[in-house]
Motif scaffolding. Structure first.
Motif, PDB file in Angstrom:
ATOM      1  N   TRP A 154       0.836  -1.204   0.000  1.00 29.32           N
ATOM      2  CA  TRP A 154       0.000   0.000   0.000  1.00 29.32           C
ATOM      3  C   TRP A 154       0.873   1.257   0.000  1.00 29.32           C
ATOM      4  O   TRP A 154       0.618   2.199  -0.768  1.00 29.32           O
ATOM      5  CB  TRP A 154      -0.917  -0.004   1.215  1.00 29.32           C
ATOM      6  CG  TRP A 154      -1.841   1.173   1.270  1.00 29.32           C
ATOM      7  CD1 TRP A 154      -3.037   1.321   0.639  1.00 29.32           C
ATOM      8  CD2 TRP A 154      -1.637   2.404   2.000  1.00 29.32           C
ATOM      9  NE1 TRP A 154      -3.593   2.549   0.923  1.00 29.32           N
ATOM     10  CE2 TRP A 154      -2.757   3.229   1.755  1.00 29.32           C
ATOM     11  CE3 TRP A 154      -0.620   2.872   2.832  1.00 29.32           C
ATOM     12  CZ2 TRP A 154      -2.876   4.494   2.308  1.00 29.32           C
ATOM     13  CZ3 TRP A 154      -0.751   4.133   3.377  1.00 29.32           C
ATOM     14  CH2 TRP A 154      -1.867   4.926   3.126  1.00 29.32           C
ATOM     15  N   GLY A 155       1.899   1.287   0.844  1.00 33.09           N
ATOM     16  CA  GLY A 155       2.767   2.456   0.891  1.00 33.09           C
ATOM     17  C   GLY A 155       3.523   2.666  -0.412  1.00 33.09           C
ATOM     18  O   GLY A 155       3.653   3.802  -0.895  1.00 33.09           O
ATOM     19  N   THR A 156       4.021   1.575  -1.007  1.00 33.89           N
ATOM     20  CA  THR A 156       4.766   1.695  -2.264  1.00 33.89           C
ATOM     21  C   THR A 156       3.886   2.179  -3.384  1.00 33.89           C
ATOM     22  O   THR A 156       4.248   3.091  -4.145  1.00 33.89           O
ATOM     23  CB  THR A 156       5.390   0.338  -2.633  1.00 33.89           C
ATOM     24  OG1 THR A 156       6.246  -0.102  -1.564  1.00 33.89           O
ATOM     25  CG2 THR A 156       6.195   0.441  -3.917  1.00 33.89           C
ATOM     26  N   TRP A 157       2.705   1.580  -3.516  1.00 34.29           N
ATOM     27  CA  TRP A 157       1.797   1.995  -4.587  1.00 34.29           C
ATOM     28  C   TRP A 157       1.336   3.429  -4.399  1.00 34.29           C
ATOM     29  O   TRP A 157       1.182   4.170  -5.370  1.00 34.29           O
ATOM     30  CB  TRP A 157       0.601   1.042  -4.652  1.00 34.29           C
ATOM     31  CG  TRP A 157       0.970  -0.335  -5.126  1.00 34.29           C
ATOM     32  CD1 TRP A 157       2.016  -0.679  -5.921  1.00 34.29           C
ATOM     33  CD2 TRP A 157       0.278  -1.551  -4.821  1.00 34.29           C
ATOM     34  NE1 TRP A 157       2.029  -2.032  -6.138  1.00 34.29           N
ATOM     35  CE2 TRP A 157       0.972  -2.597  -5.475  1.00 34.29           C
ATOM     36  CE3 TRP A 157      -0.837  -1.869  -4.071  1.00 34.29           C
ATOM     37  CZ2 TRP A 157       0.564  -3.926  -5.394  1.00 34.29           C
ATOM     38  CZ3 TRP A 157      -1.245  -3.191  -3.990  1.00 34.29           C
ATOM     39  CH2 TRP A 157      -0.552  -4.205  -4.649  1.00 34.29           C
ATOM     40  N   THR A 158       1.085   3.816  -3.149  1.00 35.36           N
ATOM     41  CA  THR A 158       0.676   5.196  -2.901  1.00 35.36           C
ATOM     42  C   THR A 158       1.792   6.166  -3.271  1.00 35.36           C
ATOM     43  O   THR A 158       1.550   7.210  -3.893  1.00 35.36           O
ATOM     44  CB  THR A 158       0.280   5.380  -1.425  1.00 35.36           C
ATOM     45  OG1 THR A 158      -0.809   4.499  -1.111  1.00 35.36           O
ATOM     46  CG2 THR A 158      -0.136   6.809  -1.144  1.00 35.36           C
TER      47      THR A 158
END
Length: 512
Positions: free
Chosen positions: A364-368
């Motif tokens: 989630w953090g990487t995609w965001t």
């Protein structure tokens, strides 16, 4: 003059007794405030649930005040936000508190869900508490999305169009769902009215009802104890063991455990106020105009990961992902306490749960993060910062040169590179004529497809014709232009390869 004090006490005490005899709230309130909880729950790890409740109250309060000024109509919504931003005293701060409160609420609710999962607080007998919490998360995300639409600026308009196109992919009922969402076949004043009703009445009412049920269950079942290795949850013994722990090693919720909730909630409200004062409200940006395509319809941060995933997926995988992944995720969350409702709670004995949480958080953090800067994002200054290469204009007819002007004026190079310069969101156009025929070019431009939106409403017929004529010239000299082989049908029903010479005679077709 008679004394206000009488045999039953001062006037406010008599008033309180008069009200209490009729509503009888003192008993339930005392029971809720003084109920014993395990001493281990008086921890900073247990403050996110109460902070979520405080942020919900903030959203309701600020939303009511905003609704006194906001006009939910296509003609006045944008203007009413400008009035709040510039004309009313502290109107901008009120909007900023509501907007940043939404961001903080989504973040705190997600952290609370992660903490509950990590601590095994979804296990027996708190299965329903978790399930209600899952639907509260969905309602929170629904509030965030509908609130973004109510800004009704240029980005919100295009973002709503993308959301409607996603809903339109639902098999069989996609068209009906889009009509229900938009209040018609297109985005109009009815669309804004429906989203206003969803954001102000339907979703908040549902969320408040779920919140009341959630709090009631927590009060009746107690706050989850600190997970200790070896303390196994068994359906036949857990309730007795928890009651013994709460009474033998417990403290009253007020004041023993509540003070940390109050301190953390106050800190969260202070952080919201600081962000509101420092960064101001979100938008509104440009007035919504479907003929202006120079915009980046990115969602707010909590939906950026979806934006990233859909952008990286091949076109043929987008629809299955959109229709299947959310349903599967919700089913897994709802089924979790039903299939894993007993056993260890401690994360030291649940490595799969810890790895799953870490994997989801990293993804989630990487995609965001990727959604904020990735090179495939449209380069919004490409149309003005890079001219059409001269070698791609040499030898073109006046109509084809006019198409090159349309390519520049309509900001096609925000997403498409030409001569090595321009956006990288879509494929480069240097060899587009080797991939698409004339009919395919018209269809792609006017109707869209894959990740490309439809631009039929933004181009006049003359502009579309000129643009296609120019794009048809974009093929290297050593490669032939794409052709529709089905046009070269011979007499026996077969096909001939492109670039073959076809002669038609009386009643027959010959191929050289």
């Amino acid at each position: 003059m008679p004394d206000a004090r009488g045999p039953t006490g001062p006037w406010y005490k008599r008033l309180y007794d008069w009200v209490e005899r009729r509503v009888q709230l003192e008993g339930p309130v005392k029971e809720a405030a003084l109920h014993p909880v395990p001493k281990s729950t008086a921890s900073w790890w247990y403050v996110f649930g109460s902070a979520s409740l405080v942020l919900l109250i903030l959203q309701v309060a600020t939303g009511i005040m905003l609704a006194l000024v906001y006009a939910p109509s296509a003609a006045h919504a944008w203007t009413s936000l400008e009035v709040l931003n510039h004309d009313l005293p502290l109107g901008w701060f009120l909007r900023a508190m509501h907007g940043w409160g939404s961001n903080f609420m989504v973040a705190v609710v997600l952290i609370h869900m992660a903490q509950v999962f990590l601590f095994g607080a979804y296990k027996f007998p708190r299965e329903l508490t978790w399930i209600v919490g899952v639907f509260m998360l969905l309602m929170t995300l629904g509030m965030a999305f509908t609130g973004q639409v109510l800004r009704f600026d240029q980005d919100a308009y295009w973002g709503l169009g993308i959301g409607a196109s996603i809903m339109g992919r639902v098999p069989w009922i996609g068209g009906q769902l889009v009509h229900l969402l938009l209040g018609g076949p297109i985005i109009s004043g009815a669309t804004l009215t429906r989203f206003f009703a969803l954001h102000v009445f339907v979703i908040p009412g549902t969320l408040l009802a779920l919140t009341g049920l959630h709090v009631w269950i927590v009060l009746k079942l107690g706050i989850n104890e600190w997970p200790m290795p070896g303390r196994i949850v068994r359906r036949d013994t857990y309730v007795r063991e928890y009651n013994e722990l709460a009474h033998n090693d417990g403290i009253p919720f007020v004041p023993g455990a509540v003070w940390k909730d109050l301190v953390f909630s106050a800190a969260i409200l202070f952080a919201v106020a600081v962000c509101a004062a420092a960064f101001g409200p979100y938008g509104p940006k440009g007035f919504p105009d479907p003929t202006i395509i120079n915009t980046v319809p990115k969602p707010d941060f909590f939906f950026l990961w979806i934006y990233t995933v859909l952008s990286f997926l091949p076109p043929e995988m987008e629809t299955p992902f959109i229709l299947i992944a959310p349903v599967v995720a919700v089913v897994i969350l709802v089924a979790l306490p039903l299939v894993a409702g007993v056993g260890e709670k401690s994360w030291w004995r649940r490595p799969v749960a810890v790895f799953t949480l870490m994997f989801v958080a990293v993804c989630w953090g990487t995609w965001t993060h990727l959604g904020t800067y990735t090179p495939w994002s449209p380069v919004m200054n490409a149309w003005s910062g890079a001219e059409v290469p001269p070698d791609l204009l040499h030898g073109r007819t006046p109509l084809e040169r006019q198409g090159a002007n349309v390519l520049q004026e309509k900001q096609c190079r925000n997403c498409h590179a030409l001569g090595g310069k321009g956006g990288q969101r879509g494929p480069a156009l240097d060899e587009v004529a080797t991939r698409l025929t004339e009919d395919q070019l018209y269809r792609q431009i006017l109707l869209g497809g894959g990740n490309m939106p439809a631009y039929g409403s933004a181009l006049s017929p003359a502009e579309s014709t000129a643009l296609v004529r120019y794009l048809e010239t974009l093929h290297p000299g050593y490669q032939p232009a794409a052709e529709d082989a089905s046009r070269y049908v011979v007499g026996d029903g077969g096909r001939v390869p492109p670039n073959s010479t076809v002669q038609r005679g009386a009643g027959q077709t010959k191929v050289r």
